[in-house]
Structure formats: C-alpha cells, structure tokens
Design an enzyme around this catalytic site. Structure first.
Site, short mmCIF file in Angstrom:
data_model
loop_
_atom_site.label_atom_id
_atom_site.label_comp_id
_atom_site.label_asym_id
_atom_site.label_seq_id
_atom_site.Cartn_x
_atom_site.Cartn_y
_atom_site.Cartn_z
N ALA A 1 30.91 60.69 51.69
CA ALA A 1 30.32 61.48 52.87
C ALA A 1 30.26 60.21 54.18
O ALA A 1 29.73 59.19 53.83
CB ALA A 1 28.91 61.96 52.62
N TRP B 1 28.47 59.89 56.33
CA TRP B 1 27.29 59.55 56.99
C TRP B 1 26.50 58.66 56.16
O TRP B 1 25.53 57.91 56.33
CB TRP B 1 26.25 60.58 57.12
CG TRP B 1 26.20 61.55 56.01
CD1 TRP B 1 26.70 62.86 55.88
CD2 TRP B 1 25.28 61.56 54.84
NE1 TRP B 1 26.39 63.26 54.50
CE2 TRP B 1 25.51 62.61 53.93
CE3 TRP B 1 24.54 60.42 54.60
CZ2 TRP B 1 25.07 62.58 52.76
CZ3 TRP B 1 23.74 60.47 53.27
CH2 TRP B 1 24.05 61.75 52.58
N CYS B 2 27.11 58.42 54.70
CA CYS B 2 26.52 57.57 53.89
C CYS B 2 26.82 56.13 53.86
O CYS B 2 27.86 55.85 54.09
CB CYS B 2 26.80 58.05 52.33
SG CYS B 2 26.57 56.92 51.07
N TYR B 3 25.65 55.45 54.02
CA TYR B 3 25.94 53.77 54.11
C TYR B 3 26.58 53.37 52.87
O TYR B 3 27.64 52.63 53.16
CB TYR B 3 24.49 53.24 54.07
CG TYR B 3 24.40 51.64 53.97
CD1 TYR B 3 24.67 51.00 55.06
CD2 TYR B 3 24.19 51.11 52.54
CE1 TYR B 3 24.74 49.83 54.80
CE2 TYR B 3 24.24 49.59 52.67
CZ TYR B 3 24.49 49.04 53.82
OH TYR B 3 24.46 47.71 53.74
#
Length: 512
Positions: A194, A196-198
């Site tokens: 994803a 947005w995932c760090y």
C-alpha cells in the site's frame, strides 16, 4: 391356694407324665402378663360391622397416605441449600485461568494475536504457547490443520540503508493479468503493498533492486523459472481480498506444480517472513529456484516435495478466517484479553479489518471434569448457569463504509461460586466455578479494530451450602403421615357413623 384349681384340673404333679406341668404354668402366667400391656387389643371379627361409608373413607385415606408419602419422599430427595456472601477464599491462588474458543470469519490467522494486560502493568503480546489457530472459511468451517505452530521470525532489516533505488525491476500485476502470470512461471513472488504504508515504502527500493537482479540472472523469456511482481492493494482491492491480504507489505510465493489438481486448480503459495534487504531477498529467491529444472515442459510436473525448508517461509492462509482456541492465565485484578491483527513489520488498513466473531467458549476457572459437570447439572437451579455466559453468541458486523473501523468490546464482571456440603459434621467442597455477567458494545474508532474482553473479578464470593436431610427425620415424617391420616380417617368415620345412627333414630321416632 392360687394354684389349687390348677392342681385339681391337672391332677397329681408326681404322677407319671406330669413333670412339665409347673413350667407350662409359668409360661401361661408370663403370656397373660404380656397380654395385659397390649395397646392394640383385638375385637372379634363377629363384633365388627362394615359399611359403604367406611369403605369409601378407607380408600380415600389410603390414597392420601400414598400422596403424602410421595410428597415427603420428593422433599427428602430434593437439594436444600443456604447462600451466603463471604470474602474470596480461592484455593487456586492469585491467578485465574481463562479458556476460550473464538471464530473470526474475516480475520486471518497470519496476523491474529492474543494479548493480555491488567491494571498492575502486565502486558503480554502475541501469546502462542497456550494458543492454537486454525484457518476457517466465512462459514466457520475448518480448511486445514493448525496454522503456524511456531512463532513468526522477527524482521530486523526492513530494507536497504541507502538512497532510494530508481527503476522498476518487478512487474506490476492486476486482476486482469495475475492469473496468466501465475500459470506461466513456476515461481511467482508478489509484493502486496500500500503506498501509504511506512513498511511498504521501506521495502520498495530493495524489492525493485532484488527484482532487477533476479531478472538478469533468470531472464523471464529465456529461463522462465521465477518472476517478481507487485500489487497495489489500494487499486486492486478485490485481488488483495482474494488472496486474504490484511497486512502490508505481504510477500507471497506462488508455486506452480503437481498441487494444481489436488487443490482444484489453485496454486500452492507461501508467505515470506525473512529479512527485507536486497541481499536477503536475492538469497531467498535463489533457494526457491534451486531445485526447479530449466526445461519448460518439466515445470508443470515438478514435485514441490523436494523444495528445501526455509524458516523464513510459512504456508500462506488459504482462507481469510481463523479459529483461535486455548487458554491464558491472568492475575485476579481488572484486565483485558485483546485479540487483534498485530505485526511489528506490517501495517494495516483499519477500514479493511473486520473482527466479527462467534463465541464457542469463554469461561473462567478450572475446566470441569465429567464428574463435576454431572454434579453441576444436578445443582444447576441452585448454582446458576452463567459460567459460560457468552457461549453461542455471535457478533457479526457486515463490512462496509458505515461499519468500518468497528471495535467490539465485552465487559465481564466475575463472581466465584463455591458449593459445599455438610456430611458427618464436616464441610466437603463439591464444586467451584466462576460465573459472570456480560455486556457488549460496538465502538467506532480511527485505530485498527480489535476485540476486547474486559474482565473484573469480584473480591467476594458466593458460598452455597447443601444441607442434606437425615434419614431418621424422613422416617419420623412417614410414620406421622400414616398415623395422622389413619387417626383422622377414624375420627371422620366415627362422626359419620354416629350421625347416620342419630338420623335413623330420629326417623324411627317419627314413625312411632
């Protein structure tokens, strides 16, 4: 003088054959003395008179005796108890056992975690020693054996400690081309991520670099044994759901082989939990193709049983549900048992996590043996039936925009109930159990949804004492019933008989 008449009748005592006469006389005298204390003197049958009213009253008295005897027997066999509230005197010390069996149709076993915390600061995460997980489908039907018997390896390297690698070495996959690629290559390694995932962003440079290295070593056109791909789960939502992706990034290894017929055309696939730097990723990919022959016509018949065992690789969940069962031990203070999706190297989209569940068992204290369970059924009306209050309850939230980010909380207040019996002037413990009340609620949150069981043990306990009736008391009551009914029936018969005689006398007087 007293025996003169007897001598006259009996004749000479010295005569032959008369030597036993004194003994017979004494026996007759003793018998007459005993008869003088007879409470139940017999009236000759010729002097008694039977009547229809007496017969009816006798039948009624006999039925009354039988009915009252049955009532007394039922009272004797019934359990009599007294209840009191005292300070908890538990024999199991300061710890309390919690047994549970919970089914989550939409929570993957891959990330399902059982955590325990309390007000004293205890905080245990991802308990695995006494907890077992089984993959289930959306209908709560098991789909295989126990899932992940051992702990998941800890990821220490989440990427390369260098600047971002420019270029795409992996192939972008979508729902349109995923199946064609998975059927084309014996090994297809896919990074479900994803943006947005760090952790996904940490993995991206090393993943693309590793994909480029593998592409150069095993050319997809010439060699064709392995290919690295990627799927953006924010765009390919249904594809990620189909493969039960709940944490990001999730690296899946799809194998093409003899399992296609056994699994109704589906590919066998695993999850990768190893280190995420370029060197580790390339080394892992090398092991996956080590035993695969290069000839294309042999690939479809390759036996996957010869693949080497990789500790960083575990079977991926075949379904998106999980049944969690086992037990935990907690201190007898207010605390919580929390079940959630947890990982130290993955991120979760709260809107995609659904913690709907069905409760098969959730109880406190020692598990009841068969003997104690039978005793519990005998004493059920007196002890109560709340030792497993949540059993059979379902808390299902239909996933959607309205029901997204829903945390389900249960508030349990626990009271210990102890049953003792008094036998031979001693107090014997028969049964002890923990009963509880339960209140549940749905809470909307911005965080990852979880299931919380808040428990609060009471410092008091309920003591139920069984008071057995003595057999002598039962016999006394039975005798009182028989004698009382017989006497009352006799009085009624006498009144009825005298009344009828009086009526007859009055009628005869009128006739005269």
């Amino acid at each position: 003088q007293r025996y003169s008449g007897l001598w006259e009748v009996g004749g000479d005592l010295s005569a032959p054959g008369r030597s036993d006469t004194p003994a017979r006389c004494h026996a007759m005298i003793s018998s007459s003395k005993l008869k003088s204390v007879d409470f139940y003197r017999k009236i000759p049958r010729d002097l008694t008179e039977a009547s229809l009213s007496g017969a009816g009253l006798s039948i009624f008295a006999a039925l009354a005796m039988v009915f009252l005897f049955g009532m007394e027997l039922s009272s004797y066999l019934a359990v009599n108890t007294t209840t009191s509230v005292i300070v908890d005197r538990s024999s199991d010390g300061e710890f309390l056992r919690i047994d549970f069996n919970l089914s989550f149709p939409a929570l993957s076993c891959e990330f399902a975690s059982v955590d325990v915390s309390d007000v004293l600061g205890t905080n245990r995460l991802n308990i695995t020693k006494t907890v077992r997980k089984f993959s289930i489908d959306r209908n709560l039907v098991p789909t295989g054996s126990e899932f992940h018997a051992g702990p998941i390896p800890t990821v220490n390297k989440h990427g390369d400690d260098v600047e971002e690698y420019h270029g795409d070495g992996s192939v972008a996959l979508s729902s349109r081309n995923f199946d064609s690629y998975s059927h084309l290559y014996p090994v297809l390694v896919v990074n479900f991520y994803a943006p947005w995932c760090y952790w996904s962003n940490r993995l991206k440079p090393s993943w693309e670099k590793a994909a480029q290295i593998i592409r150069e070593r095993y050319d997809p056109e010439m060699d064709g044994r392995i290919l690295l791909g990627k799927v953006d789960c924010t765009e390919e939502v249904e594809l990620c759901k189909r493969h039960h992706i709940q944490g990001y990034p999730s690296i899946r290894i799809f194998h093409k082989g003899s399992d296609m017929k056994e699994n109704q055309g589906h590919h066998d696939h695993d999850s990768y939990y190893g280190e995420r730097d370029t060197e580790s990723l390339v080394a892992a990919m090398e092991t996956y193709v080590a035993n695969i022959p290069k000839e294309a016509h042999v690939l479809a018949l390759e036996d996957k049983s010869n693949r080497t065992v990789d500790p960083a690789k575990r079977p991926a969940p075949m379904t998106g549900g999980c049944r969690i069962e086992g037990f935990v031990r907690v201190k007898k203070v207010p605390g919580s048992v929390v079940i959630s999706a947890r990982s130290g190297s993955h991120s979760f989209d709260p809107s995609q996590i659904n913690v709907s569940h069905y409760v098969t068992t959730f109880s406190f204290g020692k598990r009841l043996s068969s003997k104690m369970f039978n005793e519990l059924k005998r004493l059920f009306p007196y002890v109560g039936g709340h030792h497993d209050r949540l059993a059979g309850q379902s808390y299902i939230v239909k996933h959607g925009d309205v029901n997204a980010n829903v945390t389900i909380e249960h508030y349990l207040q626990i009271v210990k109930t102890e049953l003792v019996t008094l036998r031979y002037a001693k107090e014997l413990k028969v049964l002890e159990e923990y009963e509880y009340t339960a209140h549940s609620s749905l809470v909307h949150s911005f965080y990852v949804p979880v299931v919380k069981f808040h428990f609060e043990p009471s410092p008091m306990q309920v003591l139920v004492t069984e008071l057995p009736k003595s057999f002598s008391h039962f016999i006394t009551n039975v005798c009182a019933i028989i004698g009382g009914v017989f006497t009352v029936a006799g009085i009624l018969d006498s009144i009825l008989h005298n009344t009828l005689r009086l009526v007859k006398k009055v009628e005869l007087g009128k006739d005269i």
